[in-house]
Design an enzyme around this catalytic site. Structure first.
Site, short mmCIF file in Angstrom:
data_model
loop_
_atom_site.label_atom_id
_atom_site.label_comp_id
_atom_site.label_asym_id
_atom_site.label_seq_id
_atom_site.Cartn_x
_atom_site.Cartn_y
_atom_site.Cartn_z
N LYS A 6 0.83 -1.21 0.00
CA LYS A 6 0.00 0.00 0.00
C LYS A 6 0.87 1.26 0.00
O LYS A 6 0.68 2.16 -0.82
CB LYS A 6 -0.90 0.01 1.24
CG LYS A 6 -1.55 1.36 1.50
CD LYS A 6 -2.47 1.34 2.71
CE LYS A 6 -1.79 1.53 4.04
NZ LYS A 6 -1.55 2.93 4.45
N ASN A 7 1.82 1.32 0.94
CA ASN A 7 2.56 2.57 1.10
C ASN A 7 3.63 2.79 0.02
O ASN A 7 4.26 3.84 -0.01
CB ASN A 7 3.17 2.65 2.50
CG ASN A 7 2.08 2.86 3.55
OD1 ASN A 7 0.94 3.18 3.21
ND2 ASN A 7 2.42 2.68 4.81
N CYS B 174 -5.43 13.14 12.69
CA CYS B 174 -6.13 11.90 12.38
C CYS B 174 -6.15 11.07 13.64
O CYS B 174 -5.63 11.49 14.67
CB CYS B 174 -5.45 11.17 11.23
SG CYS B 174 -3.90 10.42 11.71
N ARG C 29 -9.27 -0.33 4.13
CA ARG C 29 -8.47 0.78 3.59
C ARG C 29 -7.05 0.32 3.30
O ARG C 29 -6.40 0.83 2.39
CB ARG C 29 -8.37 1.91 4.64
CG ARG C 29 -9.58 2.79 4.71
CD ARG C 29 -9.28 3.94 5.61
NE ARG C 29 -8.03 4.60 5.19
CZ ARG C 29 -7.44 5.58 5.85
NH1 ARG C 29 -7.95 6.02 6.98
NH2 ARG C 29 -6.32 6.11 5.39
N ASP D 104 3.78 0.50 12.28
CA ASP D 104 2.61 -0.14 11.65
C ASP D 104 2.44 -1.60 12.08
O ASP D 104 1.47 -2.25 11.68
CB ASP D 104 2.71 -0.06 10.12
CG ASP D 104 2.61 1.38 9.61
OD1 ASP D 104 2.14 2.23 10.37
OD2 ASP D 104 3.00 1.63 8.46
N ILE E 235 6.76 6.93 17.35
CA ILE E 235 6.50 7.67 16.10
C ILE E 235 5.23 8.52 16.21
O ILE E 235 5.24 9.69 15.84
CB ILE E 235 6.38 6.71 14.90
CG1 ILE E 235 7.56 5.73 14.84
CG2 ILE E 235 6.24 7.48 13.59
CD1 ILE E 235 8.89 6.29 14.46
N ARG F 159 -4.95 10.76 4.39
CA ARG F 159 -3.89 11.76 4.55
C ARG F 159 -2.82 11.64 3.47
O ARG F 159 -2.21 12.62 3.07
CB ARG F 159 -3.19 11.61 5.89
CG ARG F 159 -4.01 11.74 7.08
CD ARG F 159 -3.12 11.76 8.30
NE ARG F 159 -2.53 13.08 8.51
CZ ARG F 159 -1.35 13.48 8.09
NH1 ARG F 159 -0.58 12.66 7.43
NH2 ARG F 159 -0.92 14.68 8.33
N ARG G 241 -0.03 14.73 13.22
CA ARG G 241 0.55 14.50 11.89
C ARG G 241 0.61 15.73 10.98
O ARG G 241 -0.03 15.79 9.93
CB ARG G 241 -0.20 13.35 11.19
CG ARG G 241 -0.11 12.06 11.96
CD ARG G 241 -0.82 10.94 11.28
NE ARG G 241 -0.06 10.36 10.21
CZ ARG G 241 -0.49 9.34 9.47
NH1 ARG G 241 -1.67 8.83 9.69
NH2 ARG G 241 0.26 8.85 8.51
N PRO G 242 1.39 16.72 11.39
CA PRO G 242 1.55 17.91 10.54
C PRO G 242 2.34 17.61 9.26
O PRO G 242 2.95 16.54 9.15
CB PRO G 242 2.32 18.89 11.43
CG PRO G 242 3.00 18.04 12.45
CD PRO G 242 2.20 16.77 12.60
N ILE G 243 2.34 18.57 8.31
CA ILE G 243 3.12 18.39 7.07
C ILE G 243 4.14 19.52 6.90
O ILE G 243 4.53 19.85 5.79
CB ILE G 243 2.23 18.27 5.82
CG1 ILE G 243 1.31 19.49 5.66
CG2 ILE G 243 1.43 17.00 5.82
CD1 ILE G 243 0.75 19.64 4.25
N ASP G 244 4.55 20.10 8.04
CA ASP G 244 5.48 21.23 7.98
C ASP G 244 6.78 20.90 7.24
O ASP G 244 7.34 21.76 6.56
CB ASP G 244 5.79 21.72 9.40
CG ASP G 244 6.31 20.60 10.30
OD1 ASP G 244 5.58 19.62 10.48
OD2 ASP G 244 7.46 20.67 10.78
N GLN G 245 7.26 19.67 7.35
CA GLN G 245 8.53 19.31 6.70
C GLN G 245 8.39 19.29 5.18
O GLN G 245 9.30 19.67 4.45
CB GLN G 245 9.03 17.94 7.18
CG GLN G 245 9.27 17.86 8.67
CD GLN G 245 10.33 18.84 9.14
OE1 GLN G 245 11.45 18.86 8.63
NE2 GLN G 245 9.96 19.68 10.10
#
Ligand code: EPU
Length: 420
Positions: free
Chosen positions: A22-23, A117, A397, A305, A327, A93, A122-126
């Site tokens: 999936k990932n 979530c 999912r 995971d 994590i 996401r 889970r920010p996306i600042d990076q």
């Protein structure tokens, strides 16, 4: 709304094949946006998040055709929209991985901010910091992030923390940027390496993927490709635990053992027999399990995971196991449900203590996120009596028919329709 009803107690025996990752599939599908024309992907897993990504690519104007046997064709020649809408991003996401490709190829992307979530903020600042360093103008408004750049340029980017999709987004953006980009403290996950392999096939010049230092020499153009996606190491790990927990004897086929070193090491430490065999990994567990501690880490450490699934395994071990989640800040939602099934688990901040062995009993439980739902399926396999797991759309999912695969190994489970 579907439920899964499991009657516990069956010992799993036989062979099972692992589906595509999936990932890896999600960023690879997004990478099709970097070229114009038709790409062909094989071994694409049939699961909810992949369908969401197909839908998102469709919204952007790509033509996505899925064929039986895990083949997906993506034709990007008519892409005419650069907006990833809230409705899709809120269900997945990982939709954010279109941000890098769209900005690099179309000079503009508008992507709904994912927000928090179930498993954390889970920010996306990076991702944004990196795109800004490559010359993109970033604006946040009305819940969307908008990135604009005539042409991105190379930059040196040092990640503040290891981020998988952050590394993937910037690697894709850098592939079409002008000049050299270096990504330091990059994620080393096999899915990052796989994406680099795909991008290089498309004509990118990426070195070092799989290590913390990735170098990308930008090129002017990329070509569509054909590619077969690597197997899913987390699905493989989940199946290994399913076999071990039921004291079964299962050959998990088509997995890549080198992606599972940390998981295999912990299974062995717990007393599970894991042996490489022609075509896969054989799992046998007869003896009593030993308590085993884990701490989740970026690859090659023990994957977050797999934390929920390993926790269920440890309810079978005699003694105390300490599991630490480093994590995500809120990835223990399976604990209250496992406690309702009789597990002796104590939560202390980011650590849980499992005191086993526990006799689990069937109950009505509810899935709250993908890996939590997998752990409930595993718990149900060993519980006394019947367990009904609600909201299995979380499971669907991220797993390609997990219940069907477990049934083929002898598990006693079926789906029912019912309320949420
Ligand atoms: N983080 C930030 N800022 C950022 C990016 C990340 O603070 O800009 C933090 C996150 O909040 C988290 C940590 O860094 O605490 C690591 O997050 P990462 O970005 O690596 O996670 P991700 O890329 O969003 C991917 C997988 C997850 C997996 C994690 C960790 C995909 C599509 N998703 O998420 O998979 O748990 O890496 O390995 O690749 C799953 O499959 O069940 C799943 C959640």
């Amino acid at each position: 709304m579907q439920n899964i009803v499991v009657k516990g107690g069956a010992r799993l025996v036989g062979e099972v094949r692992v589906s595509g990752a999936k990932n890896a599939a999600l960023p690879i599908l997004a990478s099709s946006l970097l070229a114009s024309g038709r790409s062909v992907y094989r071994n694409v897993p049939a699961l909810g998040d992949v369908r969401t990504m197909d839908k998102l690519l469709g919204e952007l104007g790509a033509e996505v055709t899925t064929k039986p046997g895990g083949v997906t064709l993506v034709d990007t020649s008519k892409v005419n929209n650069v907006e990833a809408p809230y409705d899709l991003v809120k269900t997945m996401r990982a939709s954010v991985v279109v941000l890098g490709p769209l900005t690099a190829r179309y000079g503009r992307a508008r992507v709904s901010l994912p927000g928090g979530c179930a498993i954390g903020a889970r920010p996306i600042d990076q991702h944004l910091k990196g795109l800004a360093a490559m010359g993109a103008k970033i604006e946040l408004d009305h819940g969307y992030v908008e990135a604009r750049a005539r042409r991105l340029h190379g930059a040196t980017i040092v990640f503040d923390m290891v981020t998988v999709t952050g590394t993937e987004n910037l690697m894709m953006a850098a592939a079409l940027a002008k000049g050299r980009t270096t990504l330091e403290n990059a994620a080393r996950e096999p899915e990052v390496e796989e994406l680099a392999r795909v991008l290089n096939k498309m004509g990118a010049r990426i070195q070092g993927a799989g290590s913390p230092l990735i170098t990308v020499e930008g090129v002017d153009e990329l070509q569509p490709i054909e590619h077969s996606i690597i197997p899913d190491r987390i699905e493989a790990g989940t199946l290994l635990v399913a076999a071990a927990i039921t004291r079964g004897n299962v050959l998990v086929r088509d997995c890549l053992p080198e992606h599972l070193d940390a998981v295999i090491a912990k299974l062995r430490a717990a007393g599970v027999e894991v042996t490489p065999e022609e075509g896969g990994l054989r799992v046998r567990a007869k003896a009593e399990l030993k308590p085993t501690d884990i701490s989740t880490q970026p690859f090659p450490g023990f994957p977050t995971d797999m934390q929920a699934q390993f926790m269920v395994l440890m309810t079978r071990a005699k003694g105390q196991s300490v599991l630490t989640e480093t994590i995500f800040e809120n990835r223990f939602m399976h604990v209250p449900e496992l406690q309702r099934m009789g597990a002796d688990i104590l939560v202390e901040g980011r650590t849980v203590i499992v005191r086993g062995p526990n006799k689990l009993t069937g109950a009505e439980v509810m899935a709250t996120d993908l890996r939590a739902s997998a752990s409930l399926v595993l718990a149900a396999l060993i519980a006394d009596g019947t367990t009904k797991i609600r909201r299995v759309y979380h499971l669907d999912r991220g797993y390609d028919r997990l219940d069907k695969k477990l049934r083929a190994l002898g598990a006693n489970m079926h789906r029912t329709r019912g309320p949420m």
